[in-house]
Enzyme design. Structure first.
Site, PDB file in Angstrom:
ATOM      1  N   TRP A   1       3.484  -4.651   1.731  1.00  0.00           N
ATOM      2  CA  TRP A   1       2.928  -4.967   3.052  1.00  0.00           C
ATOM      3  C   TRP A   1       1.518  -5.555   2.911  1.00  0.00           C
ATOM      4  CZ3 TRP A   1       4.502  -5.740   7.777  1.00  0.00           C
ATOM      5  CH2 TRP A   1       3.728  -5.432   8.900  1.00  0.00           C
TER       6      TRP A   1
ATOM      7  N   SER B   1      -7.164   0.371   2.760  1.00  0.00           N
ATOM      8  CA  SER B   1      -6.334  -0.177   3.828  1.00  0.00           C
ATOM      9  C   SER B   1      -7.205  -0.768   4.942  1.00  0.00           C
ATOM     10  CB  SER B   1      -5.416   0.939   4.324  1.00  0.00           C
ATOM     11  OG  SER B   1      -4.266   0.386   4.862  1.00  0.00           O
TER      12      SER B   1
ATOM     13  N   LYS C   1     -10.574  -3.344   4.560  1.00  0.00           N
ATOM     14  CA  LYS C   1     -10.916  -4.574   5.288  1.00  0.00           C
ATOM     15  C   LYS C   1     -12.363  -4.441   5.776  1.00  0.00           C
ATOM     16  CE  LYS C   1      -6.288  -4.126   7.520  1.00  0.00           C
ATOM     17  NZ  LYS C   1      -5.318  -4.447   6.540  1.00  0.00           N
TER      18      LYS C   1
ATOM     19  N   HIS D   1       1.186   2.831  -1.258  1.00  0.00           N
ATOM     20  CA  HIS D   1      -0.027   2.677  -0.462  1.00  0.00           C
ATOM     21  C   HIS D   1      -0.831   3.980  -0.401  1.00  0.00           C
ATOM     22  CE1 HIS D   1      -2.331   0.418   2.442  1.00  0.00           C
ATOM     23  NE2 HIS D   1      -2.271   1.418   3.304  1.00  0.00           N
TER      24      HIS D   1
HETATM   25  C1  GCU Z   1      -1.118  -0.748   9.050  1.00  0.00           C
HETATM   26  C2  GCU Z   1      -1.687  -2.137   9.141  1.00  0.00           C
HETATM   27  C3  GCU Z   1      -2.425  -2.517   7.867  1.00  0.00           C
HETATM   28  C4  GCU Z   1      -3.438  -1.464   7.517  1.00  0.00           C
HETATM   29  C5  GCU Z   1      -2.771  -0.119   7.464  1.00  0.00           C
HETATM   30  C6  GCU Z   1      -3.723   1.037   7.204  1.00  0.00           C
HETATM   31  O1  GCU Z   1      -0.080  -0.718   8.126  1.00  0.00           O
HETATM   32  O2  GCU Z   1      -0.641  -3.022   9.401  1.00  0.00           O
HETATM   33  O3  GCU Z   1      -3.089  -3.749   8.019  1.00  0.00           O
HETATM   34  O4  GCU Z   1      -4.042  -1.766   6.311  1.00  0.00           O
HETATM   35  O5  GCU Z   1      -2.132   0.143   8.694  1.00  0.00           O
HETATM   36  O6  GCU Z   1      -4.884   0.956   7.572  1.00  0.00           O
HETATM   37  O7  GCU Z   1      -3.278   2.032   6.630  1.00  0.00           O
END
Ligand code: GCU
Length: 412
Positions: free
Chosen positions: A341, A250, A254, A392
Site C-alpha cells: 500500500w 506511516s 509523511k 506495515h
Molecule cells: C492509511 C492511509 C495511509 C497511511 C496509513 C497510516 O492506510 O491510507 O496513507 O499511511 O493509513 O497512517 O497508518
C-alpha cells in the site's frame, strides 16, 4: 456557501471512511505489479521554474529549494497562513519524573499553549532524557499516533525497556539518546473535515471559517506542531537541539518529512513506511494513490491537491523533491516488503532521485537505482534506506537501524 459546498464534498469523499487498510489493498483498480506502472517523467529537480539549470549548492539553497517548498506548500500540503492577531506561545513543564523506567531516564511533561484574540490551543509533549548520558543529549522526536496524555507512555510493566505502546525507549536511553513524543491530534483531528476547533481557528482572517484551497490541511498542522515542539526544545538544556531527528511512521512519516523539509533546525529525518504523500513517488500510482488518499482522508493535504487526482503528471513536484529539500541533512527511508500500500519501491526511488541534490551539496546519496537486498540497510550514507521483510509496522530491527544511522552521523 463555499464552506457548505466544501463540507458536502468532504463528507461525500469521506463516505468510504472505515475501510480498513487491508480491504483497500485488494481494491481491483490498484497497481501492484511493476509491469503495470505507467510511464512517467519526473519534474526536474535541478532546473529552476524559469528553466535555468542549477549548478551550485548556493543556487540550490537560495533559488530552487525555496521554489520547491513553495510548490509543496501551495499545491500539496497547504500553507500556514499569517494569523490576523499575533499568537502567544507559552511553555510549562507540568511534571518531572526522574525515576522513569526504573531510574533509566527523566520524563518531563511539557505543555505548549497558544493563544490570540481568536482562541487558544495546546499541546502536551513528552521529553525523555537518559539519566546516564552526558547532557545535552541528541534526541529523536516522533510524531505520534498515541496520545501523550494516555497511559501509552508509561513504562511497560512486563517488557523491560519498552513503553506500554511498544516503543523500545530503553534502547534509545542505553545508546545516549533522548526521546520526544508529539501527539498528532493535539492541534487538529486525525481526519478533520470541519477545522472549527483546534489550531486553525487562531489563523482565520476576518469572516473566514474554513481553510482556503492552498491553506493548511491536517499534515501541515501536524508538521507545524512539530516545529513548535522544536521551539520548546531550543529552550531545554537537557536536549542538544542541533542534533534532533524528526521521525514518524506511516501518516506520521509523511508529517515528519514535511516537518524536516521546511525546518532546517531538524538535523535528520526518518520516514518509516510513509508511502503516499510521504516518500513514495506520486507518478508511479502504485498502491495508495492520490485519489485513494483524498477519498478517505480529504484534508490530510490541502484542497488544491484534489486537482491532481488522476492527473499526477501535471503536478510540478514529485516526492523525491520533498526529500531533496532536507539535504544536506541526512534522511533515512524505511519500507516493508509486504507493505505494498505504501509502495516500497516508489519510496526507494524517491530517495534515489533526491540523491542528486545530496551529491551537489557534497554529500553521499544512493548510487544504485536498484534496491538493496531485503534486510540489508544502507547506513553509511547521507541518504539511508532499508526494506524489511514483513508488513506495515516498526519492528526492533527498524528502530535499531534508525539508531545506527543517527550514530553514524552524530557520533563519527
Ligand atoms: C492509511 C492511509 C495511509 C497511511 C496509513 C497510516 O492506510 O491510507 O496513507 O499511511 O493509513 O497512517 O497508518
Amino acid at each position: 456557501m463555499k464552506r457548505a459546498i466544501c463540507c458536502v464534498v468532504a463528507l461525500l469523499l469521506a463516505g468510504t471512511l472505515g475501510f480498513s487498510r487491508e480491504l483497500k489493498e485488494y481494491d481491483s483498480d490498484l497497481i501492484y505489479e511493476e509491469s503495470k506502472i505507467p510511464h512517467y517523467d519526473l519534474p526536474p529537480l535541478l532546473v529552476t521554474a524559469e528553466g535555468k539549470p542549477i549548478a551550485s549548492a548556493e543556487e540550490w539553497m537560495n533559488v530552487r529549494r525555496p521554489q520547491i517548498l513553495s510548490l509543496f506548500a501551495n499545491l500539496v500540503y497547504g500553507r500556514v497562513p499569517q494569523p490576523q492577531s499575533p499568537i502567544k506561545m507559552e511553555f510549562e513543564v507540568k511534571k518531572t519524573d526522574p525515576q522513569f523506567m526504573g531510574g533509566k531516564a527523566t520524563r518531563k511533561d511539557v505543555q505548549i499553549r497558544f493563544s490570540n484574540d481568536q482562541g487558544q490551543a495546546e499541546m502536551l509533549i513528552l521529553v525523555f532524557v537518559p539519566n546516564q548520558a552526558t547532557r545535552p543529549v541528541p534526541a529523536f522526536m516522533k510524531h505520534s499516533f498515541n496520545a501523550t496524555k494516555s497511559r501509552d507512555f508509561e513504562a511497560h510493566p512486563e517488557r523491560p525497556g519498552r513503553l506500554r505502546n511498544g516503543w523500545p525507549l530503553g534502547e534509545f536511553f542505553d545508546r545516549g539518546y533522548g526521546f520526544v513524543a508529539v501527539y498528532q491530534q493535539d492541534l487538529v483531528g486525525h481526519n478533520e473535515v470541519e477545522f472549527l476547533k483546534g489550531i486553525h481557528r487562531l489563523f482565520y482572517r476576518k469572516g473566514q471559517s474554513f481553510p482556503k484551497a492552498h491553506e493548511w490541511g491536517v499534515l501541515s498542522a501536524v508538521a507545524w506542531g512539530g516545529m513548535r515542539a522544536m521551539d520548546y526544545l531550543e529552550t531545554d538544556g537537557d536536549i542538544d537541539h542541533t542534533r534532533v531527528v524528526v521521525m514518524g511512521h506511516s501518516k506520521m512519516g509523511k508529517a515528519a518529512l514535511w516537518t524536516a523539509a521546511q525546518d532546517q533546525r531538524f538535523a535528520m529525518a526518518i520516514s518509516a513506511q510513509s508511502g503516499c504523500a510521504g516518500a513514495a513517488l506520486w507518478r508511479r500510482r502504485s498502491g495508495e494513490t492520490l485519489e485513494k488518499m483524498v477519498t478517505r482522508f480529504p484534508y490530510w493535504l490541502c484542497r488544491n491537491a484534489w486537482k491532481f487526482v488522476n492527473q499526477e503528471d501535471d503536478l510540478p513536484v514529485d516526492q523525491h523533491m520533498l526529500l531533496a529539500c532536507i539535504a544536506p541533512r541526512p534522511v533515512y527511508v524505511h519500507s516493508g516488503l509486504k507493505d505494498t500500500w505504501a509502495d516500497g519501491r516508489g519510496e526507494y526511488l524517491s530517495a534515489y532521485h533526491a540523491s542528486a541534490v545530496y551529491r551537489l551539496l557534497g554529500k553521499k546519496g544512493l548510487a544504485l537505482e536498484s534496491l538493496p537486498p531485503v534486510g540489508e540497510a544502507i547506513i553509511n550514507s547521507d541518504v539511508g534506506y532499508h526494506m524489511r521483510a514483513g508488513g506495515h509496522s516498526v519492528e526492533m530491527y527498524d528502530w535499531q537501524r534508525f539508531l545506527d544511522f543517527a550514530d553514524y552521523h552524530f557520533k563519527k
